[in-house]
Design an enzyme around this catalytic site. Sequence first.
Site, mmCIF file in Angstrom:
data_model
loop_
_atom_site.group_PDB
_atom_site.id
_atom_site.type_symbol
_atom_site.label_atom_id
_atom_site.label_comp_id
_atom_site.label_asym_id
_atom_site.label_seq_id
_atom_site.Cartn_x
_atom_site.Cartn_y
_atom_site.Cartn_z
ATOM 1 N N LYS A 126 0.084 1.284 3.592
ATOM 2 C CA LYS A 126 -1.180 0.544 3.469
ATOM 3 C C LYS A 126 -1.899 0.405 4.802
ATOM 4 O O LYS A 126 -3.063 -0.007 4.844
ATOM 5 C CB LYS A 126 -0.928 -0.844 2.867
ATOM 6 C CG LYS A 126 -0.100 -0.838 1.590
ATOM 7 C CD LYS A 126 -0.636 0.112 0.542
ATOM 8 C CE LYS A 126 0.317 0.269 -0.621
ATOM 9 N NZ LYS A 126 1.598 0.903 -0.299
ATOM 10 N N SER A 473 4.995 4.740 -6.214
ATOM 11 C CA SER A 473 5.172 5.182 -4.840
ATOM 12 C C SER A 473 4.825 6.657 -4.747
ATOM 13 O O SER A 473 4.923 7.404 -5.730
ATOM 14 C CB SER A 473 6.626 4.971 -4.420
ATOM 15 O OG SER A 473 6.936 5.735 -3.282
#
EC number: 4.2.1.9
Length: 558
Positions: A126, A473
């Site tokens: 992120k 993911s």
Amino acid sequence: MNTINKYSKTITQDETQPAAQAMLYGIGLTEADMYKAQVGIVSTGYEGNTCNMHLNDLAKDVKFGVASENLVGLIFNTIGVSDGISNGTDGMRFSLVSRDIIADSIETVVSAQWYDAVLAVVGCDKNMPGSVMAMGRLNRPAIMIYGGSIHSGKWKGESLNIVSAFEALGKKFNNTITPEDFKGVIKNACPGAGACGGMYTANTMASAIEALGMSLPYSSSNPALSQEKKQECLDAGKAIRVLLEKDIKPKDIMTKKAFENAMTMVVVLGGSTNAVLHLIAMAHSVDIELTLQDFQKTSNNIPVLADLKPSGKYLMEDLHAVGGVPAVMKYLLENKLLHGDCLTVTGKTVAENLANIPSLHQGQTVFLPLKTPLKATGHLQILYGNLAPEGSVAKISGNEGDFFEGKAKVYNDEYTVIDGVKNGEVASGDVVVIRYCGPKGGPGMPEMLKPTSAIMGAGLGKNVALITDGRFSGGTHGFVVGHITPEAYDGGTIALVKDGDTITINTKNNTIQLKVSEEELTKRKSEWKQPKLKATKGVLYKYAQCVSSASKGCVTDN
């Protein structure tokens, strides 16, 4: 000539700011420094994970390079969340949230401190989109510097990466790994500093952002502990000075065509579904509308050419060894699959950057030619239907087939799925449904790597599909569909699914259907009650109040 200290001079040269100037003298600045441009150097470095453990050292190299260009570099830090550590726990609910906290905190510091430019040294998933979102909002000269990939681990001659550790759990459930090998994989999968080594989310976003033009050539593929990465950090000062002098800002670089280049890179490398969320959010920061349809258009026209994990054989270090991301970009440009006229942080266009870049090595097998693709069209497929009227994102590598029909096995969180796999509840032919894991329902839209890894490790990957209003993911592979909108918390159809319902996923015609009559769905909807938010205060509560849907990038400032 352009004034390169047009922001910082508000503080450094205004006689009505004596206290501010006193503080700057107090940190060691000189009279001469007061006339220099100030560059904020933000690091997401911290000791808690391999992706970020080395970033503060890289930030010092960046600062040295900035000072060498007669600029003032000032380091500050922002947060990071390790997806690898938090995955499969409540901590994963903070992961996507951290993207927007990173963006907000960089915007806050740079604005409050009046920095003229930004250099971001970032690592885990992120960090990259968060930093670029801040750059877009600020619209001051800026460059993202990726911390680089980890080297592969080794155990008994086998090459390892972080997903090896996740999938070892499923093998343990299935009794296909010894206790010694289970522990050996865990202890050796991550041998030092650097982001997870496959084409998972960190490397996907780093590659996309290099193609976007917001990082220097080779930034995404230079390994974390390499001399090339150190040199990149030292060179960042020279590059940011060029941007300051030419007054080149993120909105000059982050155009719609540049985002098309980024999407092309994501698809051709077989990248993470998270790129859909992040690129939409990054585009939002510069007032560009990027949609799910833009990703589908890219997937329709771009093949998967990189044989990279999680679906393929190789890691980012292998791609770097045969030419790196710039060589891939050169190949795409030569085949008219990239826009060469887009401006980049070098101050030059994509085509100018690539003119003298060496081509991919002859005979290499990491990145395949267009005539022999791994998959003729993109792996990211946008699916619609009564289960996802506002869209969903499937990651179809080509190994799974393009059609799956099965009976629903419903779970209201990701944790009980692990028990379901362990206890044999999840069987061949099932469609595992994990819901109430969306941006609001999570809150935070957690990833499902632990459940998908357990399914793969248990040998069910080819015979079980998994759908969710949560995320996946970059390490996930198998027949998976995520980002289902509307999410369950908002009363989306996924909230109405019952055990035993038939679900059909067809990636040829881009549909995901619940085979239940409209009358029955209407009845179920009338009986459905919105659950209470799982968070009642704090950051997750605030996030749930303002976050947009997954199809809009989960932005919090819309």
